[in-house]
Design an enzyme around this catalytic site. Structure first.
Site, short mmCIF file in Angstrom:
data_model
loop_
_atom_site.label_atom_id
_atom_site.label_comp_id
_atom_site.label_asym_id
_atom_site.label_seq_id
_atom_site.Cartn_x
_atom_site.Cartn_y
_atom_site.Cartn_z
N GLY A 23 1.04 -1.30 -0.10
CA GLY A 23 -0.03 -0.03 0.00
C GLY A 23 0.93 1.28 0.15
O GLY A 23 0.59 2.36 -0.50
N GLU A 24 1.93 1.25 0.80
CA GLU A 24 2.93 2.41 0.59
C GLU A 24 3.28 2.81 -0.70
O GLU A 24 3.42 4.03 -0.98
CB GLU A 24 4.17 2.05 1.72
N ASP A 25 3.52 2.12 -1.44
CA ASP A 25 4.12 2.11 -2.94
C ASP A 25 2.88 2.53 -3.97
O ASP A 25 3.37 3.42 -4.58
CB ASP A 25 4.79 1.07 -3.35
N GLY A 55 3.33 -5.83 11.95
CA GLY A 55 3.56 -6.88 13.06
C GLY A 55 2.21 -8.07 13.52
O GLY A 55 2.75 -8.89 13.92
N GLU A 89 1.13 -13.22 2.53
CA GLU A 89 0.01 -13.33 1.22
C GLU A 89 0.66 -14.06 0.02
O GLU A 89 0.12 -15.01 -0.37
CB GLU A 89 -0.44 -11.96 0.77
#
Length: 741
Positions: A23-25, A55, A89
């Site tokens: 999600g950050e990218d 975590g 995942e």
């Protein structure tokens, strides 16, 4: 954790695609655009929108979502490998990929595939954050990254010159193709669809860069919608936009065309905010917007040209490559809209029908042995109509043999309600005179030569040629070619529907039916002298129980057809007790047993008289003028003479093989309307000088005649300037008589 999904079709899996990403990218950039593009194609996507706190372990719901997805798209980015969530995942994805054969596509966004494979570069730096983790777990992650990076996918920087929009388009196309065997496979219950779809390939021509409207026509319940849906599902991934508009006829009448216009635009552009305030506004908006996309649109069950004008007004509305598929019962609607490609939907063959019936009755395509005999009878009743086959099979599913037997007996007297309801829509939309023609065909004229049927209907005051053409255009009848000429055919269920319409209002009172064709009912009505003005047409057989004099009370009878019967000659009909009502316009009685028509028959309204192969020697005892008579068929009778002055408006006269015919009396000025004359085989006739008076004659048959007198000058064209055909085969007319032809 919350998730967003977009599900437009029922799938074998809960989701078509599971998106795995950092999600950050990429959440607000590449992945967001990819999700929108997949969603626009109606693909069902699982996209985890909110990660749990760093975590926290991946939960069971997410693992189940991976299990429940058909395809995995793994978007590798610089920080993907830093997330233990993403890596877990990936572990589950690769497990399902290897174990269950799920399809996985890696997408390398701003990273090189080798960096993912070897955990080097920026990927290596991200992966290094797990150096304090359990070595076994880290080793599994390394193995999963290597396996995923070795799969075929897309390197965004090196594909389509780095244009992200083009890369996303390629991904969507590939995913759509991958899903097609699941989504677009022909349902195993849709027997025979594959071949019917192939038959339409030449019309569709998907590879051609033109706009095409293709019409699929056929009777109600014949599989038009099923075929259109199967085609739509199979090829819609080749288009930039798509819309399937069901039940146009019904929905247009209930909600108006504005709502359907809005559906097309919203489907094609995936924009539920589109609004339309009026039909003309909608037409202009569609014309303006649809040209921007190559689309496929199905307009199902169209019954009026205005519907097409407002939903698919012109080929110029659409971008080249677009396809518009229209299903209808009415061919004229397609022709009025200038649809070039029109295809008939074929009914099921016996083998296909058995297989489909078995699917619905037994859940498999194989007949259960103890039910086989009844199954064939039900399929025979269905006569290739998919709707009837499905309904019968579903109704019989789970029932025992005795219930099947009872159901079969019931069908002999009580038609299948579900089928009649669908079919009767076509009948209800007919004009009143066309309804009457339809009922005449259903009750009497199926299997007749077309021109015989036209003659019968025209005799009864109908515009038969146009009426039959309308019925054919609306898929209510078909015209089949035969060596002796075209004849009329109608599907068994349409015949059943027509007869049901005639009978249902007064089921137990046949004397109140407009048409009678059941012999036992006719005998009972006539024997009890219960005939009424309600009855217009009767078709009967001569039996010992028939009481013809009671036809007198059937005062509005316009058509009487006496069917030839092998034992008819054994039944003695008292000549004095015959009675034909004066209302009769059409009388057909082949093998008529008497030497002339009864004195009680006034025949003031008679238009057609057909008494071929009869014992009749003369029409009347004494003579009677029939001003309305146009068609006279007395071929192969005992006729000795005929005064044509009594039939001044005759148009067709058939006297072939009247071997005893000696004289035809033609008075000056009569027979001005005669266009057809057949005297072939009238070997006792010695003179045809009267032919010179027949100024409108177009067709003349005088083969096998031994004529002493034949007017040479008639054939030069000076007298009969309308003659189109002259049949002389086998005649003894000298060559000199033909030299001026």
């Amino acid at each position: 954790m919350t998730s967003s999904t977009s599900c437009h079709h029922k799938k074998k899996y809960q989701y078509d695609v599971f998106l795995s990403f950092s999600g950050e990218d990429t959440r607000k950039t590449f992945v967001d655009h990819l999700y929108a593009a997949l969603d626009q194609q109606g693909i069902c996507i699982f996209k985890d929108d909110e990660r749990l706190e760093k975590g926290k372990p991946i939960n069971d719901d997410l693992l189940q979502s991976i299990e429940d997805s058909r395809i995995y798209i793994i978007v590798f980015s610089k920080r993907y490998a830093s997330s233990s969530w993403c890596l877990n995942e990936l572990l589950k994805i690769m497990e399902c990929h290897k174990r269950d054969g799920h399809t996985s596509f890696p997408v390398f966004y701003d990273v090189d595939p080798s960096e993912v494979r070897k955990q080097s570069g920026s990927v290596g730096e991200a992966f290094a954050t797990h150096k304090n983790k359990n070595e076994s777990e880290v080793g599994k992650w390394r193995e999963a990254l290597q396996e995923a990076a070795n799969l075929s996918g897309w390197d965004v920087r090196k594909t389509a010159d780095g244009h992200e929009a083009k890369v996303i388009k390629l991904i969507v196309q590939q995913v759509s193709l991958e899903l097609r065997p699941i989504d677009n496979i022909i349902d195993e219950n849709l027997i025979g669809m594959e071949q019917r779809m192939q038959d339409l390939d030449s019309c569709l021509q998907i590879g051609l860069d033109d706009v095409r409207m293709i019409g699929i026509k056929g009777m109600g319940g014949g599989g038009k919608t099923t075929l259109a849906r199967a085609i739509f599902d199979k090829i819609s991934n080749n288009f930039e936009g798509k819309s399937f508009v069901e039940n146009v006829r019904e929905r247009a009448s209930q909600s108006g065309l504005k709502k359907l216009q809005k559906q097309v635009l919203r489907d094609v552009f995936k924009d539920n905010s589109i609004t339309i305030h009026g039909v003309l506004e909608g037409k202009n908006l569609m014309k303006k917007k649809l040209y921007g996309k190559k689309i496929i649109v199905v307009l199902d069950d169209v019954d009026h040209k205005d519907q097409l004008e407002m939903l698919a007004g012109d080929l110029a509305w659409f971008k080249p490559g677009s396809r518009i598929i229209i299903t209808t019962r009415d061919e004229q609607v397609l022709k009025a809209h200038r649809v070039k490609w029109i295809c008939d939907v074929n009914l099921l063959s016996k083998e296909e029908a058995i297989f489909l019936f078995s699917r619905h009755a037994f859940g498999k395509g194989i007949l259960a042995q103890e039910y086989e005999r009844y199954s064939h009878k039900f399929v025979s009743y269905a006569a290739g109509l998919p709707l009837t086959i499905k309904v019968l099979g579903s109704n019989l599913c789970g029932k025992d043999v005795s219930e099947w037997r009872d159901a079969l007996e019931r069908l002999k007297t009580i038609p299948l309600k579900e089928t009649l309801k669908i079919l009767e829509l076509s009948y209800e939309n007919l004009e009143d005179d066309h309804k009457e023609i339809f009922l005449d065909v259903a009750c009497f004229l199926r299997g007749w030569e077309k021109y015989d049927a036209i003659r019968m209907l025209e005799s009864c005051g109908f515009y038969a040629k146009n009426g039959l053409r309308v019925l054919e255009q609306k898929s209510l009848i078909t015209t089949l070619e035969h060596s002796y000429g075209p004849y009329i055919q109608m599907h068994d269920h349409l015949v059943e529907m027509g007869k049901n319409i005639v009978r249902r209002e007064h089921a137990d009172e046949p004397n109140r039916h407009s048409r009678l064709w059941v012999q036992e009912e006719i005998e009972r009505v006539l024997a009890s002298d219960l005939g009424t003005k309600a009855t217009r047409c009767i078709k009967l057989k001569i039996t010992p129980d028939i009481v013809l004099e009671h036809l007198g009370n059937v005062k509005k009878l316009r058509c009487l057809i006496v069917k030839y019967w092998d034992d008819a000659n054994r039944v003695k009909i008292d000549e004095a007790r015959q009675y034909f009502p004066n209302s009769l316009q059409y009388l057909r009685w082949r093998h008529y047993p008497h030497w002339c028509l009864p004195k009680t028959f006034e025949a003031d309204n008679l238009v057609a008289l057909e008494m071929s192969h009869s014992k009749i020697k003369q029409l009347w005892e004494g003579g009677k003028v029939m001003k309305k008579l146009k068609f006279l068929f007395l071929d192969s009778t005992k006729l000795r003479s005929l005064d044509l002055g009594l039939t001044p408006n005759l148009e067709r006269l058939h006297l072939e093989c009247c071997f005893d015919l000696v004289k035809l009396y033609v008075h000056g000025g009569c027979l001005k309307s005669l266009v057809y004359l057949n005297l072939s085989g009238c070997r006792s006739l010695k003179s045809c000088l009267f032919i010179e008076q027949l100024q409108s004659l177009e067709v003349l048959h005088i083969g096998t005649l031994n004529l002493r007198e034949f007017p040479d000058y008639t054939l030069t064209g000076h007298t009969i300037n309308s003659l189109l055909e002259l049949h002389l085969s086998g005649s003894d007319i000298k060559k000199s008589s033909r030299k001026h032809l």
